[in-house]
Design a protein around this motif. Structure first.
Motif, PDB file in Angstrom:
ATOM      1  N   UNK A  38       0.835  -1.201   0.000  1.00  0.00           N
ATOM      2  CA  UNK A  38       0.000   0.000   0.000  1.00  0.00           C
ATOM      3  C   UNK A  38       0.870   1.251   0.000  1.00  0.00           C
ATOM      4  N   UNK A  39       1.938   1.211   0.788  1.00  0.00           N
ATOM      5  CA  UNK A  39       2.803   2.383   0.884  1.00  0.00           C
ATOM      6  C   UNK A  39       3.623   2.604  -0.387  1.00  0.00           C
ATOM      7  N   UNK A  40       3.789   1.531  -1.173  1.00  0.00           N
ATOM      8  CA  UNK A  40       4.534   1.659  -2.429  1.00  0.00           C
ATOM      9  C   UNK A  40       3.636   2.163  -3.549  1.00  0.00           C
ATOM     10  N   UNK A  47      -5.822   9.757   2.387  1.00  0.00           N
ATOM     11  CA  UNK A  47      -6.910   8.807   2.596  1.00  0.00           C
ATOM     12  C   UNK A  47      -6.806   8.236   4.006  1.00  0.00           C
ATOM     13  N   UNK A  48      -7.860   8.325   4.826  1.00  0.00           N
ATOM     14  CA  UNK A  48      -7.798   7.769   6.185  1.00  0.00           C
ATOM     15  C   UNK A  48      -7.554   6.265   6.169  1.00  0.00           C
ATOM     16  N   UNK A  49      -6.900   5.783   7.209  1.00  0.00           N
ATOM     17  CA  UNK A  49      -6.573   4.354   7.282  1.00  0.00           C
ATOM     18  C   UNK A  49      -7.827   3.489   7.267  1.00  0.00           C
ATOM     19  N   UNK A  50      -8.935   4.005   7.804  1.00  0.00           N
ATOM     20  CA  UNK A  50     -10.174   3.228   7.840  1.00  0.00           C
ATOM     21  C   UNK A  50     -10.699   2.925   6.445  1.00  0.00           C
ATOM     22  N   UNK A  54      -6.019  -1.788   5.087  1.00  0.00           N
ATOM     23  CA  UNK A  54      -5.086  -2.081   6.182  1.00  0.00           C
ATOM     24  C   UNK A  54      -5.808  -2.659   7.405  1.00  0.00           C
ATOM     25  N   UNK A  55      -6.915  -2.051   7.866  1.00  0.00           N
ATOM     26  CA  UNK A  55      -7.600  -2.655   9.026  1.00  0.00           C
ATOM     27  C   UNK A  55      -8.031  -4.095   8.775  1.00  0.00           C
ATOM     28  N   UNK A  56      -8.526  -4.371   7.572  1.00  0.00           N
ATOM     29  CA  UNK A  56      -8.979  -5.734   7.266  1.00  0.00           C
ATOM     30  C   UNK A  56      -7.813  -6.704   7.266  1.00  0.00           C
TER      31      UNK A  56
END
Length: 725
Positions: A38-40, A47-50, A54-56
């Motif tokens: 994701x960071x790449x 964009x919020x992490x929610x 990533x949370x999933x």
């Protein structure tokens, strides 16, 4: 389309978790790579992490770890957990959370850590690649008051404290104490640490088997407590860097204790309660080494006592004493649960006052739960930093209004305090630790005690009243030193009894038989008419005449009660005009109070009988002490004082009289003792008051008769007419 792809991935993951464990690792690694990718690949950093996956993915990784642990044998660690530890995934997540990239990542990391530590049964906090990121994450908690992640922060800290309660050994792996690792040689590591570096231990191995034992000099576990910020997350060789120097260690970041205290200040009641419960878990660890570590190597005592001072100073000095006295005892949990509403804030400043009392109640609760060494250290910190530095100057100030408010606040503090260690410090602050008999001119042995007793006889009736209420609150506490310091130390040798006098506790039977002699006594016969004196309703019925002497100090209760009843002039009695308002209506309450005092005085080792008179120091003069002197002086002026003040004086004396000590009962209640020269007792003082009252009533009655019958005035002798005019 995006939603469909997520559902597809979810179903695929569900199928993968049912496959053999060899595929669990692949799935675990895939989810981790999905997070790093994701960071790449992302181009929008806002964009919020929610709103990302990533949370999933973190949830899937957690589910895999929990499932893997259930499938493994008791002595093994699964490959997914090994991968998590060896590749320092927790370090990387902590770094991403600290950077808040994407926005809200800190919240997701806190949730993952809390669930991981809470759901994994295997001990983890002793592992270097776990406790170092945990330390860094703790520093992020409570850093900003009222942050958006308070809920996740307090849940994470609660899990940490729960794990520490289960296994106190790992406390110093998490706790960043003031001593740090200054006693350890640079670069040295223990065998237990070396075992941690190659990965997590097997389940059957005790991670503490090779550890360094507890050091009594250090007072805490001999283990690493330096920062994990210097860790190179790309390195996997497992070697520890040298611990930082003591100078760098003393630059105190947010620690576990500081984070919890900060979260206790939250405006959200659930957050504050959870933080309080977390700290209670920590201080209730039943290990002396842990208590010593918390007391000596952390800022716990300093932070809690500072908070007491902070909240106390927020209380307005313009509060009405009557409003303060109208506030009941405040319990910290109930205060946080109900909060403050407009209905309860009936006067300005009540919210600050109740918040202070709630915090004091929490400290009191914490001291009761803590081990002795920690409880004592915290109580002494509150004594020095709050009572001595803040409260004492207010009690000794020149402003009468300031003294009044400070005294009423102190009464509320005494009423709120129940922890034995904290109560002892409060009593020593107010009364001192002296136990030798008082000297008449000694006014500097304990300055605050002297001034408080002096305030009981203040020119301001309000100050006298509130100070007497303070002493009454003190006498309601189960603390032996209070009664001994105020009164008993001056009655220890019974030198209020005349030297060589016959034992007057044995009533002379001839005196009881010769009623004519009793009737000639001016202290008794001038108060009653013949019909009143013979009335059975005025006095208690005397027991049959005894043929054997009564034991020393054991005068019959009926004799004592009748003696005190006879002191009240008949004209002054009003209780007999109203049915059910006689002294006997107080007997039930007095009996309950006596049982209460007796119950907790059993542990004080008080004697059942008075000390023999031969133990009295010859030639020593009796001095009743500063408090009893003030109380007896107040009794002598009972006819000239406000009714409310008289009630408070008699209330304090009544409280003293119910304590089951033979010297107290003898001095305050026994009318048959022969007093030494210059001594006085409660009964002797009441006789003087009764005489003045009788003369006053007789004079008023005589004047009233003359005013209604002027003709009688001419029949009186000249001296009587002059006296009456």
């Amino acid at each position: 389309m995006e939603m469909f792809s997520k559902l597809t991935a979810l179903f695929q993951q569900a199928l993968e978790t049912r496959e053999p464990s060899v595929h669990l690792l692949d799935s675990f690694v895939e989810h981790w790579k999905g997070i790093t990718n994701y960071y790449i690949e992302t181009s929008d950093e806002m964009i919020p992490a929610k709103q990302t996956d990533i949370p999933w993915r973190l949830k899937q990784m957690l589910d895999i770890l929990v499932y893997e642990e259930k499938q493994q044998e008791a002595e093994e660690t699964g490959p997914c957990m090994e991968y998590l530890l060896q590749h320092k995934l927790l370090e990387t997540l902590c770094t991403l959370g600290k950077a808040q990239y994407p926005p809200g990542m800190n919240q997701q990391v806190l949730l993952f850590f809390a669930k991981l530590l809470g759901q994994i049964q295997q001990p983890m906090l002793h592992i270097i690649n776990v406790y170092r990121p945990v330390q860094k994450l703790i520093r992020l908690c409570g850093a900003a008051f009222g942050s958006q992640t308070e809920k996740e922060e307090v849940q994470f800290l609660f899990i940490i404290c729960s794990k520490l309660k289960q296994d106190p050994y790992v406390l110093n792996y998490i706790l960043e104490s003031k001593r740090k690792a200054g006693n350890r040689k640079p670069g040295s590591i223990s065998e237990a640490q070396e075992g941690d570096l190659g990965g997590s231990p097997k389940r059957g191995e005790d991670p503490r088997a090779e550890s360094t034992p507890l050091s009594p000099q250090a007072g805490c576990i001999d283990s690493p407590s330096w920062s994990g910020d210097d860790l190179d997350t790309s390195s996997t060789d497992g070697h520890l860097p040298s611990p930082p120097s003591p100078s760098t260690s003393e630059e105190s970041p947010t620690t576990l204790i500081k984070a919890l205290v900060t979260l206790m200040k939250s405006q959200k009641s659930k957050i504050a309660i959870k933080a309080c419960e977390s700290l209670l878990l920590l201080v209730s660890i039943p290990k002396e080494e842990t208590a010593r570590c918390l007391a000596e190597d952390t800022a716990l005592c300093q932070l809690l006592s500072d908070r007491v001072c902070e909240l106390y100073k927020l209380i307005p000095t313009s509060l009405d004493p009557a409003d303060i006295q109208g506030v009941d005892t405040v319990h910290w949990r109930a205060r946080h649960s109900h909060g403050s509403t407009e209905d309860t804030c009936s006067f300005p400043g009540r919210d600050h006052f109740e918040t202070f009392l709630a915090w004091l109640d929490f400290c009191d609760h914490l001291i009761r739960e803590a081990q002795e060494i920690l409880a004592s250290r915290l109580a002494k910190a509150i004594h020095q930093q709050w009572l001595v530095a803040v409260v004492q100057p207010q009690l000794l100030q020149m402003s009468e209004a300031g003294v009044l408010v400070a005294t009423v606040l102190l009464s509320s503090v005494v009423r709120q305090t129940w922890a034995p260690v904290l109560l002892e410090e409060l009593v020593f602050f107010l009364l001192g630790s002296q136990r030798q008999p008082e000297e008449r001119m000694a006014t500097e042995s304990h300055v605050l005690r002297y001034h408080l007793v002096k305030h009981c006889d203040h020119i301001s009736d309000e100050i006298s009243l509130c100070t007497l209420k303070l002493f009454e609150e003190l006498l309601q506490k189960p603390q032996e030193h209070i009664v001994y310091n105020l009164v008993l130390r001056n009655l220890e040798y019974r030198n209020y009894i005349a030297q060589g006098a016959e034992d007057k506790h044995t009533v002379d039977t001839e005196h009881l038989e010769e009623s004519a002699e009793l009737e000639e006594d001016p202290f008794f016969t001038d108060m009653y008419t013949e019909s009143d004196f013979n009335s059975s309703s005025q006095l208690l019925s005397l027991p049959p005449r005894e043929t054997s002497p009564r034991p020393v100090g054991k005068s019959q209760v009926s004799d004592i009660v009748n003696s005190f009843l006879c002191l009240v002039p008949q004209e002054a009695k009003t209780s007999y005009h109203v049915q059910g308002s006689g002294y006997d209506t107080y007997v039930h309450d007095a009996h309950e109070l006596f049982k209460e005092c007796t119950s907790y005085s059993l542990e004080w080792g008080w004697p059942d009988t008075p000390k023999p008179l031969d133990s009295v120091h010859p030639g020593s003069d009796f001095y009743e002490g500063h408090l009893l002197k003030v109380l007896l002086d107040r009794i002598t002026r009972i006819l000239d004082q406000p009714y409310e003040l008289n009630l408070q004086v008699t209330s304090v004396l009544s409280r003293l009289a119910v304590f089951p000590h033979p010297h107290l009962h003898e001095y305050l209640l026994d009318p048959y003792i022969t007093l030494s020269p210059g001594s006085r007792s409660l009964f002797s003082v009441l006789i003087r008051v009764s005489t003045i009252t009788s003369l006053s009533f007789s004079h008023n009655l005589h004047t009233e008769v003359l005013s209604k019958n002027p003709a009688m005035k001419s029949r009186l002798p000249v001296q009587d007419v002059t006296a009456n005019s």
